[in-house]
Enzyme design. Structure first.
Site, PDB file in Angstrom:
ATOM      1  N   LYS A  22      12.603  10.116 -52.037  1.00 28.37           N
ATOM      2  CA  LYS A  22      13.928  10.072 -51.422  1.00 28.37           C
ATOM      3  C   LYS A  22      14.977  10.692 -52.332  1.00 28.37           C
ATOM      4  O   LYS A  22      15.819  11.484 -51.894  1.00 28.37           O
ATOM      5  CB  LYS A  22      14.318   8.629 -51.117  1.00 28.37           C
ATOM      6  CG  LYS A  22      15.713   8.487 -50.510  1.00 28.37           C
ATOM      7  CD  LYS A  22      16.170   7.050 -50.449  1.00 28.37           C
ATOM      8  CE  LYS A  22      16.792   6.612 -51.737  1.00 28.37           C
ATOM      9  NZ  LYS A  22      18.189   6.176 -51.643  1.00 28.37           N
ATOM     10  N   ASN A  23      14.938  10.340 -53.610  1.00 27.93           N
ATOM     11  CA  ASN A  23      15.981  10.785 -54.530  1.00 27.93           C
ATOM     12  C   ASN A  23      15.858  12.263 -54.898  1.00 27.93           C
ATOM     13  O   ASN A  23      16.765  12.818 -55.517  1.00 27.93           O
ATOM     14  CB  ASN A  23      15.975   9.927 -55.794  1.00 27.93           C
ATOM     15  CG  ASN A  23      16.465   8.515 -55.516  1.00 27.93           C
ATOM     16  OD1 ASN A  23      17.188   8.276 -54.552  1.00 27.93           O
ATOM     17  ND2 ASN A  23      16.056   7.570 -56.351  1.00 27.93           N
ATOM     18  N   CYS A 118      25.041   1.319 -51.324  1.00 28.59           N
ATOM     19  CA  CYS A 118      24.637   0.004 -51.809  1.00 28.59           C
ATOM     20  C   CYS A 118      25.717  -0.633 -52.669  1.00 28.59           C
ATOM     21  O   CYS A 118      26.383   0.044 -53.449  1.00 28.59           O
ATOM     22  CB  CYS A 118      23.346   0.108 -52.627  1.00 28.59           C
ATOM     23  SG  CYS A 118      21.861   0.184 -51.632  1.00 28.59           S
ATOM     24  N   ARG A 123      30.010   2.643 -59.424  1.00 30.07           N
ATOM     25  CA  ARG A 123      29.348   3.944 -59.353  1.00 30.07           C
ATOM     26  C   ARG A 123      30.345   5.061 -59.039  1.00 30.07           C
ATOM     27  O   ARG A 123      30.221   5.747 -58.028  1.00 30.07           O
ATOM     28  CB  ARG A 123      28.227   3.918 -58.295  1.00 30.07           C
ATOM     29  CG  ARG A 123      27.253   2.800 -58.505  1.00 30.07           C
ATOM     30  CD  ARG A 123      26.238   2.689 -57.387  1.00 30.07           C
ATOM     31  NE  ARG A 123      25.214   3.697 -57.468  1.00 30.07           N
ATOM     32  CZ  ARG A 123      24.239   3.848 -56.575  1.00 30.07           C
ATOM     33  NH1 ARG A 123      24.185   3.058 -55.536  1.00 30.07           N
ATOM     34  NH2 ARG A 123      23.345   4.793 -56.712  1.00 30.07           N
ATOM     35  N   ASP A 306      15.905   1.774 -60.813  1.00 36.62           N
ATOM     36  CA  ASP A 306      15.404   1.575 -59.457  1.00 36.62           C
ATOM     37  C   ASP A 306      14.088   0.798 -59.407  1.00 36.62           C
ATOM     38  O   ASP A 306      13.603   0.483 -58.318  1.00 36.62           O
ATOM     39  CB  ASP A 306      15.219   2.925 -58.755  1.00 36.62           C
ATOM     40  CG  ASP A 306      16.530   3.463 -58.213  1.00 36.62           C
ATOM     41  OD1 ASP A 306      17.546   2.740 -58.248  1.00 36.62           O
ATOM     42  OD2 ASP A 306      16.558   4.614 -57.735  1.00 36.62           O
ATOM     43  N   ARG A 398      16.182   2.322 -45.815  1.00 38.17           N
ATOM     44  CA  ARG A 398      16.897   3.415 -46.449  1.00 38.17           C
ATOM     45  C   ARG A 398      16.015   4.159 -47.448  1.00 38.17           C
ATOM     46  O   ARG A 398      16.267   5.323 -47.755  1.00 38.17           O
ATOM     47  CB  ARG A 398      18.144   2.906 -47.178  1.00 38.17           C
ATOM     48  CG  ARG A 398      19.264   2.428 -46.266  1.00 38.17           C
ATOM     49  CD  ARG A 398      20.510   2.063 -47.056  1.00 38.17           C
ATOM     50  NE  ARG A 398      20.853   3.150 -47.955  1.00 38.17           N
ATOM     51  CZ  ARG A 398      21.026   3.016 -49.272  1.00 38.17           C
ATOM     52  NH1 ARG A 398      20.878   1.834 -49.843  1.00 38.17           N
ATOM     53  NH2 ARG A 398      21.336   4.054 -50.020  1.00 38.17           N
TER      54      ARG A 398
END
Length: 419
Positions: A22-23, A118, A123, A306, A398
């Protein structure tokens, strides 16, 4: 809203295939903006964040064709006719800010709503903005929007105050079309950044040094279309390995380069697991019970933030006391109260969580608060005796593609039910 019902106490055994990262997929999809022809990206995972990003790209006028069965995305940026990413699309996902650099690099203008996502800390995107300013972009903040403009970006030295993954990717995508050479220093080193550089290089970008703290970019006037396959998801792989370890099982995870997971694999071994590494797989065989270990999250090649929540779920069952220290994001211990509902003994003081391992956990209803927290609760539920119901699993969707199906392949008793 859907829930996940889990009947715990079953060791996970077997093989699974992880999807694309995903990232990596998110910035790579956005990178299509800088091309002057169609691009094809393979191994794009079918996730809520991917669907949201595709809507944002379509809203720019880009033609987006995403085949969920084949995990292939074909994008044509030649039809882009607007340079705004509005709040109603951006509010649910922080990765939306990735369009800022490519848009101002390619078209000289961008208007992007400040992002959401999130709730794991502030951030801020200031590293993105200061990096783009170094390349000559004029930045304004107006009514919740970032407005960036430049006749053409100019190559320059950009020294990041912190090795931010998102800022490194955003500025890299802008620099490939800047005039002259850009030298990016104190860059993040994550495998996903290396994959983005490979995708940009397939378009004709001239990039060197990705995966190190210094990336050099020779800007081009134009870039072409390309075809690229996204790397496997190291966080998904690590999550399934942690689940197998927590349940006393044995699994082989295919589709992942073990080098990407090395900081996590070392900790699995320290906790007593047997690990087999391969160029395209990782296998884990559990110990009778995990040993207590300490972890501290750090930018790559340190232990990834993560994986913090998932590893904490494992340590709740460890023999002894462990300390988990979170240095990357503030407010990322929201899973702790929910793990405690399953019987975990965890005390949070500042940036550290102190865990006294238990010989077992008991099922209970729990609620997910963010993406990785949801995975940690599922791991704990799989290891617990009795039934665990995890609510608000839209967070899970997600970042994990058909997780319940993959867990079922490994022998788990899991069921997605309406909330």
């Amino acid at each position: 809203m859907d829930q996940m019902k889990i009947q715990g106490g079953r060791p996970l055994r077997g093989e699974i295939q992880v999807g694309g990262a995903k990232n990596a997929a998110l910035p790579i999809l956005v990178s299509a903006i800088v091309a002057d022809g169609p691009v094809t990206f393979d191994r794009i995972p079918d996730l809520m964040d991917i669907r949201t990003l595709n809507k944002i790209l379509s809203n720019l006028g880009m033609k987006v064709d995403f085949d969920r069965k084949s995990n292939r995305a074909v994008l044509d940026p030649r039809s882009i006719n607007t340079f705004e990413a509005p709040y109603d699309l951006v509010k649910t996902m922080r990765a939306s800010v990735f369009v800022l650099g490519p848009l101002v690099g390619r078209f000289g203008k961008a208007k992007v709503s400040l992002p959401g996502g999130c709730a794991i800390g502030a951030r801020p995107i200031n590293y993105h903005l200061t990096g783009l300013e170094k390349l000559g972009a004029k930045i304004q903040l107006e009514e919740g929007y970032v407005i960036a403009e430049a006749k053409r970006l100019m190559g320059n030295r950009v020294a990041f105050e912190y090795p931010s993954v998102g800022a490194t990717e955003n500025v890299l995508m802008a620099a490939v079309l800047a005039k002259g050479e850009s030298i990016l220093e104190n860059c993040a080193k994550e495998p996903e950044i290396v994959d983005l550089a490979r995708a940009l290089r397939a378009m004709g970008a001239e990039i060197a040094g990705e995966g190190t703290e210094t990336i050099r970019v020779q800007g081009k006037d134009t870039l072409s279309g390309c075809r690229h396959q996204v790397i496997g998801d190291r966080i998904e792989a690590g999550t399934f390995l942690a689940a197998a370890f927590a349940t006393g099982g044995e699994v082989k995870v295919n589709g992942i380069n073990s080098e990407f997971l090395e900081p996590v694999l070392v900790k699995f071994e320290e906790a007593g697991a047997r690990i087999e590494r391969g160029a395209d797989h990782v296998s884990l065989k559990s110990a009778s019970r995990p040993k207590a270990v300490d972890i501290t999250t750090l930018p790559h090649p340190g232990f990834p933030t993560d994986m913090q929540a998932q590893f904490m779920a494992l340590l709740c069952l460890a023999d002894g006391a462990s300390v988990v220290t979170e240095t990357v994001f503030e407010n990322r211990f929201m899973h702790v109260p929910e793990l405690s509902r399953l019987g975990a003994d965890i005390t949070v003081k500042g940036k550290s969580a102190f865990i006294k391992g238990r010989s077992g956990l008991k099922g209970a209803p729990v609620m997910a608060t963010d993406l990785r927290a949801s995975a940690s609760l599922i791991i704990a539920g799989l290891a617990a005796q009795g039934e665990t119901t995890v609510s608000r699993i839209y967070h899970l969707d997600r970042g994990y593609e058909r997780m319940e199906e993959k867990l079922a392949q490994l022998g788990a008793s899991v069921e997605r039910v309406p909330g």
